[in-house]
Scaffold this motif. Sequence first.
Motif, PDB file in Angstrom:
ATOM      1  N   LEU B 328     -10.890  -2.206  -6.587  1.00 19.95           N
ATOM      2  CA  LEU B 328     -10.270  -1.234  -5.680  1.00 19.95           C
ATOM      3  C   LEU B 328      -9.950   0.048  -6.432  1.00 19.95           C
ATOM      4  CD1 LEU B 328      -8.839  -0.323  -3.054  1.00 19.95           C
ATOM      5  CD2 LEU B 328      -6.807  -1.541  -3.879  1.00 19.95           C
ATOM      6  N   ASN B 329     -10.410   1.138  -5.876  1.00 16.63           N
ATOM      7  CA  ASN B 329     -10.097   2.463  -6.394  1.00 16.63           C
ATOM      8  C   ASN B 329      -9.301   3.157  -5.290  1.00 16.63           C
ATOM      9  OD1 ASN B 329     -11.845   5.517  -6.925  1.00 16.63           O
ATOM     10  ND2 ASN B 329     -10.314   4.670  -8.274  1.00 16.63           N
ATOM     11  N   ALA B 330      -7.978   3.170  -5.448  1.00 14.27           N
ATOM     12  CA  ALA B 330      -7.116   3.580  -4.334  1.00 14.27           C
ATOM     13  C   ALA B 330      -6.484   4.947  -4.557  1.00 14.27           C
ATOM     14  CB  ALA B 330      -6.034   2.526  -4.123  1.00 14.27           C
ATOM     15  N   TYR B 331      -6.350   5.688  -3.483  1.00 11.18           N
ATOM     16  CA  TYR B 331      -5.733   7.028  -3.519  1.00 11.18           C
ATOM     17  C   TYR B 331      -4.692   7.122  -2.412  1.00 11.18           C
ATOM     18  CZ  TYR B 331      -9.926   7.957  -6.263  1.00 11.18           C
ATOM     19  OH  TYR B 331     -10.921   7.908  -7.191  1.00 11.18           O
ATOM     20  N   PRO B 332      -3.611   6.365  -2.541  1.00 13.38           N
ATOM     21  CA  PRO B 332      -2.652   6.340  -1.439  1.00 13.38           C
ATOM     22  C   PRO B 332      -1.814   7.609  -1.372  1.00 13.38           C
ATOM     23  CG  PRO B 332      -1.842   5.027  -3.264  1.00 13.38           C
ATOM     24  CD  PRO B 332      -3.194   5.532  -3.671  1.00 13.38           C
ATOM     25  N   ALA B 333      -1.048   7.703  -0.298  1.00 16.31           N
ATOM     26  CA  ALA B 333      -0.009   8.728  -0.149  1.00 16.31           C
ATOM     27  C   ALA B 333      -0.534  10.145  -0.292  1.00 16.31           C
ATOM     28  CB  ALA B 333       1.103   8.466  -1.168  1.00 16.31           C
ATOM     29  N   GLY B 334      -1.657  10.405   0.291  1.00 18.49           N
ATOM     30  CA  GLY B 334      -2.163  11.774   0.307  1.00 18.49           C
ATOM     31  C   GLY B 334      -3.062  12.117  -0.859  1.00 18.49           C
ATOM     32  N   GLY B 335      -3.332  11.139  -1.729  1.00 25.54           N
ATOM     33  CA  GLY B 335      -4.248  11.395  -2.842  1.00 25.54           C
ATOM     34  C   GLY B 335      -5.672  11.561  -2.333  1.00 25.54           C
ATOM     35  N   LEU B 375      -2.176  10.649  -9.084  1.00 28.65           N
ATOM     36  CA  LEU B 375      -3.127  10.931  -8.023  1.00 28.65           C
ATOM     37  C   LEU B 375      -4.465  11.405  -8.564  1.00 28.65           C
ATOM     38  CD1 LEU B 375      -0.864  12.505  -5.307  1.00 28.65           C
ATOM     39  CD2 LEU B 375      -1.601  10.158  -5.582  1.00 28.65           C
ATOM     40  N   SER B 376      -4.424  12.011  -9.744  1.00 29.17           N
ATOM     41  CA  SER B 376      -5.687  12.519 -10.269  1.00 29.17           C
ATOM     42  C   SER B 376      -6.574  11.385 -10.751  1.00 29.17           C
ATOM     43  CB  SER B 376      -5.426  13.507 -11.403  1.00 29.17           C
ATOM     44  OG  SER B 376      -4.808  12.818 -12.475  1.00 29.17           O
ATOM     45  N   LEU B 377      -5.999  10.238 -10.982  1.00 27.16           N
ATOM     46  CA  LEU B 377      -6.786   9.141 -11.532  1.00 27.16           C
ATOM     47  C   LEU B 377      -6.779   7.901 -10.644  1.00 27.16           C
ATOM     48  CD1 LEU B 377      -5.716   9.385 -15.260  1.00 27.16           C
ATOM     49  CD2 LEU B 377      -7.978   9.857 -14.345  1.00 27.16           C
ATOM     50  N   GLY B 378      -6.273   8.047  -9.446  1.00 24.69           N
ATOM     51  CA  GLY B 378      -6.174   6.850  -8.635  1.00 24.69           C
ATOM     52  C   GLY B 378      -4.958   6.072  -9.114  1.00 24.69           C
ATOM     53  N   VAL B 379      -4.904   4.793  -8.797  1.00 27.98           N
ATOM     54  CA  VAL B 379      -3.755   4.001  -9.194  1.00 27.98           C
ATOM     55  C   VAL B 379      -4.103   3.194 -10.425  1.00 27.98           C
ATOM     56  CG1 VAL B 379      -2.222   2.135  -8.533  1.00 27.98           C
ATOM     57  CG2 VAL B 379      -2.813   3.908  -6.899  1.00 27.98           C
TER      58      VAL B 379
END
Lengths: 248, 387, 68
Positions: B328-335, B375-379
């Motif tokens: 999983l490569n996630a970008y939550p919360a507006g990322g 946010l620049s790197l995902g979680v």
Amino acid sequence: MSTILAKKPSTLTDLPMHYCPGCGHGIVHRLLAETFEELNIADRVIGVAPVGCAVFADDYFTCDTVQGAHGRGPAIATGVKRSKPGAIVFSYQGDGDLASIGMAEIVHAAVRSENITVIFINNAIYGMTGGQMAPTTLVGQVATTAPKGRDPKMQGWPINMCEMLSQITGSKYLARVAVDTPQNVLKAKACIKKAFENQVNNVGFSMVEVISQCPTNWHASVEQALEFVRTKMIPQYPLGVFKDEGAK
Amino acid sequence: MTQKTLRKGNEALAEGAIRAGARFFAGYPITPQNEVPEYMAAHMADNGGAFVQAESEVAAINMVYGAAATGTRSMTSSSSPGISLKQEGITYLASADLPCLIVNVMRGGPGLGSISGAQGDYFQATRGGGNGDYHIIVLAPNSVEELGNFPKLGFDLAEKYRMPCMILADGILGQMMESMAFNFDPVDPNKIGKFDWAVDIHKNGRKKSKVFSYKGDNLIADVTERAKRYGLIEKTEARYEARNCEGADVILVAYGLSSRACLEAVSKAEEKGLKVGLFRPITLWPFPSKALKEVSQKAKGILVVEQSLGQLVQDVKLAVGDSVPVGLNAYPAGGQPDGEQILTAAKSLLTGKKEGLFDLQTHAEGFTYECKRDLSLGVQGDRKEVK
Amino acid sequence: MPKIEVDTNRCKACYLCVNVCPKKCLAPSKTISKKGYFPAQQIRPEDCIGCKMCYVMCPDVAITVLKD
């Protein structure tokens, strides 16, 4: 050969109603059905049934019906009427439905002066759920959620919808009636008929508030319930026509 | 097919809906979908329809309930917190078997969150969202062109199966401008035909129509019938796009705007000597599980790219089971996802590294995962054993 | 002569009709209905003036008023 002086209108189905003995809902249903017959609009009436004791109202009228969420009758009726402007659309609601959870919907239907007719049954109690305090419960009146009677310090005062909505420019016809005596039932009929005539004539938002009896949840005999309407309900909710701009 | 024009996503959607025969719209202002009601306010009446600015999202969806009951192509649009308010009406629409179109131009959440685009409403959309056992069809466009053309598809599916359909769009998709064309001729609402279930003005003693949500003793039969319909939809209506999946080592799975970033990753992968494909679900419900399982049989890994914290990945796991490793490569919360970072995560997946990956196994193995939200790197984060 | 017919399938024995009848020509029946009520019935048809007040008050729309 005998003549029929009065009988169940053809706009009501043959299904016996589920309401408790002496309940006012059935009287109002009949007045609506008679109105549909007399105004010759039966073929174009679309009713919106509520959540509450009248949730099954859609089974009793021969017209098409929509039954939706608690309090949202005026919004649903708005959707129906705007999509079918030729239909005569009414929303049938109780006091918890209209004056509590659906306060925003009724107020804004009036604000927009939606050309619909609202029938508001005020019996000062939640019926279907078993006698909880309604926004219209009288001061001192006992309810399951006001076991010592409604105390204004804790639960505030009852709300008078006709008076409140009369302040809104978009409301065009507001009447409060009762169904405790034959005289009052006949007056109620005249007001309901007027509220539907208004819609036929594109007058705008019309509402008839019916002070109704709930013997079951008032824990009263039918006789006592009528007495409660006369001596307690009507002093808090005076009968009459509060606004009539359809006449102009 | 119309000529290509430059349109903003939300406006393409609104115009597409009117072209698709929508003749009732009710909505309430919320960013980032405001262009939709604004467009409807300007154009619906001219097309013989009705626009109502409702007093709330709750009222708006219930107006749609009433309008849909008449058989009119009816819709509402909102953004995440507003869609939460609409859940009451959506579950009633599902229970009354009414077709309608609901548009969610997603923003960051939970709560008021933020106004930047996000994909955090995946669960809410695909699991029903309101009370009771039900589904709605969920379409996920990834371009302004799809945003403009999906209303037609949405209404067609909604009417075919008598159920609400949602277009789940990202906030950025609604706000961005792209060249697009409509791929269908304008629909004449009068030619859609009458529905025998719809309420209407009675003519010639037509049988009474009753639209209702209280089913009482019939509820079991009602829900069972709907479940059968859902089964048919899952079998026949799952839609997806597969690109470069044949022979790919890593298959990226993403929908909406995330899939656009994945396209960048796919095109850059070859330069870097990686074989990366993209599987994009177009229907989120029904989820194209069977197709995903098939295309991923020979892959070394699946990388789910989503702008939420592990929502889409659950459907992917359900689809492929243990047949292929899932990252999983996630970008939550507006990322916002980025092609380079996606490739970094894809490489990590192949090499057993952690960079760019949200470790799915930690919880199952009894580890917690300390998230450093970058946010620049995902979680990212470090595994830590639970004592 | 006016005549009152009560649909025993609809009547729930609230007796609003009995109480409102100016001529007191309605009364509870002694026979139990299928629904388990003692429905209202006309006991003195000769006194009935056909004023329809019973019909007006009946919440179950169970009453038909006829005239020969």
